[in-house]
Write an enzyme that holds these catalytic residues in place. Structure first.
Site, PDB file in Angstrom:
ATOM      1  N   LEU A  63      44.694  30.220  60.580  1.00  0.00           N
ATOM      2  CA  LEU A  63      43.390  30.014  59.964  1.00  0.00           C
ATOM      3  C   LEU A  63      42.544  31.246  60.257  1.00  0.00           C
ATOM      4  O   LEU A  63      42.698  31.877  61.310  1.00  0.00           O
ATOM      5  CB  LEU A  63      42.688  28.780  60.536  1.00  0.00           C
ATOM      6  CG  LEU A  63      43.247  27.399  60.204  1.00  0.00           C
ATOM      7  CD1 LEU A  63      42.423  26.318  60.909  1.00  0.00           C
ATOM      8  CD2 LEU A  63      43.275  27.140  58.710  1.00  0.00           C
ATOM      9  N   ASP A  64      41.623  31.583  59.361  1.00  0.00           N
ATOM     10  CA  ASP A  64      40.724  32.702  59.608  1.00  0.00           C
ATOM     11  C   ASP A  64      39.878  32.439  60.850  1.00  0.00           C
ATOM     12  O   ASP A  64      39.582  31.281  61.181  1.00  0.00           O
ATOM     13  CB  ASP A  64      39.780  32.909  58.413  1.00  0.00           C
ATOM     14  CG  ASP A  64      40.527  33.291  57.144  1.00  0.00           C
ATOM     15  OD1 ASP A  64      41.679  33.739  57.237  1.00  0.00           O
ATOM     16  OD2 ASP A  64      39.944  33.117  56.050  1.00  0.00           O
ATOM     17  N   ARG A  65      39.458  33.501  61.488  1.00  0.00           N
ATOM     18  CA  ARG A  65      38.695  33.377  62.743  1.00  0.00           C
ATOM     19  C   ARG A  65      37.454  32.489  62.621  1.00  0.00           C
ATOM     20  O   ARG A  65      37.205  31.649  63.493  1.00  0.00           O
ATOM     21  CB  ARG A  65      38.309  34.774  63.249  1.00  0.00           C
ATOM     22  CG  ARG A  65      37.667  34.755  64.625  1.00  0.00           C
ATOM     23  CD  ARG A  65      37.582  36.140  65.235  1.00  0.00           C
ATOM     24  NE  ARG A  65      37.186  36.046  66.637  1.00  0.00           N
ATOM     25  CZ  ARG A  65      37.298  37.038  67.527  1.00  0.00           C
ATOM     26  NH1 ARG A  65      37.804  38.196  67.154  1.00  0.00           N
ATOM     27  NH2 ARG A  65      36.928  36.868  68.778  1.00  0.00           N
TER      28      ARG A  65
END
Length: 224
Positions: free
Chosen positions: A60-62
């Site tokens: 998942l993106d940060r």
């Protein structure tokens, strides 16, 4: 942010609810990652000496929150990797956006990743170095100034949800990179990996995991 929010755990997998701002896997920043924290959790809980094996299956993106599955054995990692490669798992995201969504829509674009900016740019038709990107969304409910969408991906591209929604004027709250007007105070964006369904790598049973909403006024106001 060092606490691990475990949704489910057995000898083969760990399913967690990733916090905003937490890297899934270590990078050049040297910041502690979800994998690092999960390894320490297993090491402490089970009093394991030496290195702990933990395989990363997806990311998942940060600034995104939500459900992530990690593999505790090489067998589980191999089997889960194959499922994700074959696009068997069902992932459902929810986003809080500005703009005016339709009741439901299927979005189709061609995305090109710019590594130096860590951003994907959208094109209406195929151009060199682009990748086909398709998602479907459904309008769940309206808040005072925002709308809640449920999103499912037909493809898996870099920043796909963020880039495709922005392309049609639906900007995720807090996502300055993709056109939001203001940041969220904690650096998050209002994109949440709400649920994940996959086949357990050894039990061979389909399992569904739901990630609780972040501790945030807008998320907590949702009726679903």
């Amino acid at each position: 942010m060092s606490d691990l929010s475990v949704i489910y755990e057995d000898n083969h997998i760990v399913v967690v609810n990733k916090a905003a701002g937490l890297l899934v896997q270590g990078d050049h920043t040297g910041d502690k990652s979800l994998v690092d924290i999960a390894k320490q959790h297993i090491k402490d809980k089970y009093k394991k000496p030496g290195d702990v094996f933990l395989g990363l299956v997806h990311r998942l993106d940060r600034p995104t929150t939500g459900v992530v599955v990690l593999a505790r054995t090489s067998k589980a990692l191999t089997r889960l990797n194959k499922q994700f490669k074959d696009r068997i798992p069902k992932k459902v995201y929810q986003a809080i956006v500005s703009g005016t969504p339709e009741s439901s829509a299927r979005l189709e674009h061609y995305l090109k990743k710019n590594s130096s900016q860590n951003k994907s740019f959208h094109y209406p038709k195929t151009t060199p170095n682009t990748k086909h990107a398709i998602l479907r969304y459904r309008h769940l409910e309206s808040l005072k100034t925002y709308h809640v969408l449920e999103i499912e991906l037909e493809t898996g591209r870099h920043h796909q949800i963020r880039a495709q929604l922005a392309a049609v004027g639906l900007h995720i709250k807090g996502d300055l990179k993709y056109g939001a007007k203001r940041p969220n105070l904690n650096g998050s964006i209002h994109l949440h990996a709400r649920s994940l369904i996959f086949v357990h790598p050894t039990k061979k049973e389909e399992m569904e995991f739901i990630a609780p909403y972040p501790d945030d006024v807008l998320w907590k106001s949702l009726t679903n």
